[in-house]
Design a protein around this motif. Structure first.
Motif, PDB file in Angstrom:
ATOM      1  N   ALA A  21       1.195  -1.095   0.520  1.00 52.95           N
ATOM      2  CA  ALA A  21      -0.074   0.096   0.476  1.00 52.95           C
ATOM      3  C   ALA A  21       1.243   1.718  -0.095  1.00 52.95           C
ATOM      4  N   GLY A  22       1.933   1.030   0.765  1.00 49.57           N
ATOM      5  CA  GLY A  22       2.777   2.301   0.945  1.00 49.57           C
ATOM      6  C   GLY A  22       3.740   2.157  -0.817  1.00 49.57           C
ATOM      7  N   VAL A  23       3.577   1.831  -0.481  1.00 43.73           N
ATOM      8  CA  VAL A  23       4.794   1.837  -2.156  1.00 43.73           C
ATOM      9  C   VAL A  23       3.782   2.933  -3.481  1.00 43.73           C
ATOM     10  N   LEU A  24       2.798   1.697  -3.586  1.00 44.63           N
ATOM     11  CA  LEU A  24       1.493   2.203  -4.343  1.00 44.63           C
ATOM     12  C   LEU A  24       0.695   3.871  -4.159  1.00 44.63           C
ATOM     13  N   LEU A  25       0.568   3.359  -3.119  1.00 46.66           N
ATOM     14  CA  LEU A  25      -0.045   5.153  -3.165  1.00 46.66           C
ATOM     15  C   LEU A  25       0.752   6.555  -3.025  1.00 46.66           C
ATOM     16  N   GLY A  26       2.226   5.873  -2.566  1.00 47.19           N
ATOM     17  CA  GLY A  26       3.893   6.674  -3.149  1.00 47.19           C
ATOM     18  C   GLY A  26       3.786   7.220  -4.078  1.00 47.19           C
ATOM     19  N   ALA A  27       3.294   6.562  -5.294  1.00 48.60           N
ATOM     20  CA  ALA A  27       3.465   6.441  -6.473  1.00 48.60           C
ATOM     21  C   ALA A  27       2.440   7.016  -7.047  1.00 48.60           C
ATOM     22  N   VAL A  28       1.632   6.768  -6.813  1.00 48.56           N
ATOM     23  CA  VAL A  28       0.549   7.791  -6.754  1.00 48.56           C
ATOM     24  C   VAL A  28       0.254   9.290  -6.566  1.00 48.56           C
ATOM     25  N   ALA A  29       1.076   9.406  -4.843  1.00 45.53           N
ATOM     26  CA  ALA A  29       1.118  10.817  -4.095  1.00 45.53           C
ATOM     27  C   ALA A  29       2.248  11.389  -5.317  1.00 45.53           C
ATOM     28  N   VAL A  30       3.115  11.070  -5.846  1.00 46.07           N
ATOM     29  CA  VAL A  30       4.201  11.811  -6.436  1.00 46.07           C
ATOM     30  C   VAL A  30       3.707  12.149  -8.353  1.00 46.07           C
ATOM     31  N   ALA A  31       2.734  11.167  -8.550  1.00 48.57           N
ATOM     32  CA  ALA A  31       2.923  11.631  -9.940  1.00 48.57           C
ATOM     33  C   ALA A  31       1.711  12.384  -9.700  1.00 48.57           C
ATOM     34  N   GLU A  32       0.734  12.318  -8.994  1.00 51.82           N
ATOM     35  CA  GLU A  32      -0.367  13.195  -8.482  1.00 51.82           C
ATOM     36  C   GLU A  32      -0.362  15.004  -8.165  1.00 51.82           C
ATOM     37  N   SER A  33       0.984  15.037  -7.403  1.00 51.79           N
ATOM     38  CA  SER A  33       1.099  16.385  -6.894  1.00 51.79           C
ATOM     39  C   SER A  33       2.352  16.990  -8.249  1.00 51.79           C
ATOM     40  N   VAL A  34       3.190  16.003  -8.759  1.00 48.81           N
ATOM     41  CA  VAL A  34       4.212  16.577 -10.451  1.00 48.81           C
ATOM     42  C   VAL A  34       2.813  17.341 -11.308  1.00 48.81           C
ATOM     43  N   VAL A  35       1.565  16.351 -11.469  1.00 52.82           N
ATOM     44  CA  VAL A  35       0.771  16.881 -12.016  1.00 52.82           C
ATOM     45  C   VAL A  35       0.067  17.982 -11.853  1.00 52.82           C
ATOM     46  N   ARG A  36      -0.311  18.119 -10.741  1.00 52.59           N
ATOM     47  CA  ARG A  36      -0.057  19.117 -10.705  1.00 52.59           C
ATOM     48  C   ARG A  36       0.567  20.736 -10.223  1.00 52.59           C
ATOM     49  N   ALA A  37       2.011  20.629 -10.019  1.00 50.53           N
ATOM     50  CA  ALA A  37       2.418  21.245  -9.878  1.00 50.53           C
ATOM     51  C   ALA A  37       2.674  22.282 -10.793  1.00 50.53           C
ATOM     52  N   VAL A  38       2.972  20.832 -12.628  1.00 51.93           N
ATOM     53  CA  VAL A  38       3.435  21.008 -13.517  1.00 51.93           C
ATOM     54  C   VAL A  38       2.087  22.011 -14.453  1.00 51.93           C
ATOM     55  N   THR A  39       0.750  21.174 -14.004  1.00 53.10           N
ATOM     56  CA  THR A  39      -0.132  22.672 -14.797  1.00 53.10           C
ATOM     57  C   THR A  39      -0.390  23.609 -14.269  1.00 53.10           C
ATOM     58  N   SER A  40      -0.141  23.730 -12.861  1.00 51.15           N
ATOM     59  CA  SER A  40      -0.041  25.372 -12.612  1.00 51.15           C
ATOM     60  C   SER A  40       0.770  26.387 -12.962  1.00 51.15           C
ATOM     61  N   GLY A  41       1.543  25.295 -13.272  1.00 49.21           N
ATOM     62  CA  GLY A  41       3.037  26.241 -13.672  1.00 49.21           C
ATOM     63  C   GLY A  41       3.791  26.949 -12.512  1.00 49.21           C
ATOM     64  N   VAL A  42       4.615  25.850 -11.893  1.00 46.72           N
ATOM     65  CA  VAL A  42       5.241  26.359 -10.723  1.00 46.72           C
ATOM     66  C   VAL A  42       6.360  26.296 -11.676  1.00 46.72           C
ATOM     67  N   ASP A  43       7.880  25.989 -10.744  1.00 46.02           N
ATOM     68  CA  ASP A  43       9.056  26.532 -10.958  1.00 46.02           C
ATOM     69  C   ASP A  43       9.164  24.759 -10.978  1.00 46.02           C
ATOM     70  N   VAL A  44      10.064  24.276 -11.707  1.00 48.06           N
ATOM     71  CA  VAL A  44      11.006  23.044 -10.828  1.00 48.06           C
ATOM     72  C   VAL A  44      11.365  22.755  -9.992  1.00 48.06           C
ATOM     73  N   GLN A  45      11.905  24.062  -8.746  1.00 51.13           N
ATOM     74  CA  GLN A  45      12.073  23.652  -7.734  1.00 51.13           C
ATOM     75  C   GLN A  45      11.147  23.190  -6.680  1.00 51.13           C
ATOM     76  N   LEU A  46       9.754  23.592  -7.143  1.00 46.77           N
ATOM     77  CA  LEU A  46       8.542  23.891  -5.926  1.00 46.77           C
ATOM     78  C   LEU A  46       8.274  22.661  -6.822  1.00 46.77           C
ATOM     79  N   VAL A  47       8.208  22.008  -7.933  1.00 42.48           N
ATOM     80  CA  VAL A  47       7.888  20.954  -8.201  1.00 42.48           C
ATOM     81  C   VAL A  47       8.509  19.351  -7.508  1.00 42.48           C
ATOM     82  N   LEU A  48       9.995  19.069  -7.496  1.00 40.12           N
ATOM     83  CA  LEU A  48      10.918  18.881  -6.379  1.00 40.12           C
ATOM     84  C   LEU A  48      10.096  18.461  -4.948  1.00 40.12           C
TER      85      LEU A  48
END
Length: 388
Positions: A21-48
């Motif tokens: 559960a931790g590995v699966l949810l971690g992958a989904v959470a990272v992908a979800e946060s990166v997609v949100r940050a990219v679509t919001s147009g934030v800096d690369v540092q904030l994406v990280l």
């Protein structure tokens, strides 16, 4: 329950479930946060930074024990909500899981403390995700606490049942030991004294007729046989008795009736006939034992209260019942039975009561009383189903 759902339940209860559960949810959470940050147009540092926070809200579930995992994920989630007003759906699921695991494992107070920041953030306007975290986190803590309390109650109930069963067994064992002591100290002593006095009287009485000496010898033999049976009974009652004392022979049945009648003839000197009608069949061992004991007690009563009287023992087999009739040609009972008497001669006793209880124990019935032409009659009707 289907095999698929059964497999899911087994996997959820296995130690590998939090890791998966931790590995699966971690992958989904990272992908979800990166997609949100990219679509919001934030800096690369904030994406990280968003990706690291998303991983921190989920991955500890896979690598840490319940308490450290709950502390780490809660700290990351509160930091993400408080600073960036951002929280992933996968992180919310992970938070609910760690709070439930912590409360289920017994960390009720810590789980309650870790769920409190979400309530504060929700009241301070932390957004819809903060409200969801506060709501589902509180439910997870309550559910884990309830299941933990139920598990503890079941354990305590099982422990109490084990103690009750142990006490009941101990009490029964103590009662059997007490009965064994009473039989050994009182009854066996008197029976042994009967044997000794009979043998002494036979050897020390001058000019005794041969018939009297034989009767005294038979009294001694009967008393010694009674002592042997008493020792076997003590062996059954006393679990700590030696093996030779606890010798347990098969219970007698109707096959031993001829021997029983021979003993009755030798003891009383009177006639005893066995009359069998119908088609003899194999009976249940309990029914055979009850029939044998009823006949044995009836012969004993006849010998005691109608000495010298002839006795007829009749067995009538049918498809459904076995009918017993034991009748003597003695004078019959007196007109009035004294208080405490058993109805077949004077004096107290429990012979007829014991026969009725034996008949009732196997589903039969018993009737006793004088006959129209004198003598005493014992009639029993016992079920005659075949032995299993």
């Amino acid at each position: 329950m289907s095999e698929e759902s059964d497999w899911v339940l087994r996997f959820a209860a296995s130690p590998r479930a939090p890791i998966a559960a931790g590995v699966l949810l971690g992958a989904v959470a990272v992908a979800e946060s990166v997609v949100r940050a990219v679509t919001s147009g934030v800096d690369v540092q904030l994406v990280l930074v968003f990706g690291l926070l998303a991983a921190a809200t989920t991955v500890p579930l896979a690598i840490l024990r319940p308490a450290p995992a709950a502390i780490a994920t809660t700290a990351a989630a509160v930091l993400s909500l408080g600073l960036f007003h951002s929280f992933t759906t996968a992180g919310l699921c992970a938070q609910v899981i760690v709070l439930y695991r912590l409360a289920r494992a017994g960390g009720h107070n810590l789980a309650t403390v870790l769920a409190a920041p979400y309530l504060v953030l929700a009241l301070l306007g932390g957004g819809f995700l903060a409200v969801l975290a506060a709501f589902f986190g509180s439910i997870a803590v309550w559910l884990g606490f309830a299941l933990s309390a139920r598990g503890e109650a079941q354990v305590h109930h099982a422990a109490r049942q084990a103690v009750v069963e142990s006490l009941r067994e101990h009490t029964a064992r103590g009662e059997r030991a007490r009965i064994a002591r009473e039989l050994h100290d009182v009854v066996a002593h008197h029976i042994s004294m009967i044997a000794v006095m009979a043998e002494t009287a036979r050897l020390t009485t001058p000019g005794m007729p041969a018939a009297g000496a034989q009767r005294l010898s038979e009294i001694g033999d009967t008393a010694r046989a009674g002592l042997t049976e008493m020792r076997r009974l003590l062996g059954v009652l006393r679990e700590d008795a030696p093996d030779e004392v606890a010798d347990r022979r098969p219970q007698p049945g109707l096959q031993q009736l001829n021997e029983l009648l021979d003993q009755a003839r030798d003891t009383s000197g009177a006639g005893a006939r066995l009359i069998v009608s119908g088609s003899p069949a194999d009976l249940d061992p309990g029914v055979e034992l009850a029939a044998y004991r009823i006949i044995q007690e009836a012969l004993t009563n006849a010998r005691r209260h109608a000495p010298g009287a002839a006795v007829d023992v009749e067995l009538h087999y049918t498809d459904s019942v076995l009918r017993l009739r034991i009748r003597d040609n003695g004078p019959g009972p007196p007109a009035t039975t004294p208080p405490g008497g058993h109805g077949h001669g004077p004096g107290p006793g429990h012979g007829l009561t014991g026969m009725r209880e034996r008949a009732a124990a196997v589903g039969g019935r018993l009737h006793t009383g004088p006959t129209a032409v004198g003598g005493f009659l014992v009639e029993a009707t016992l079920p005659a189903g075949e032995s299993p």
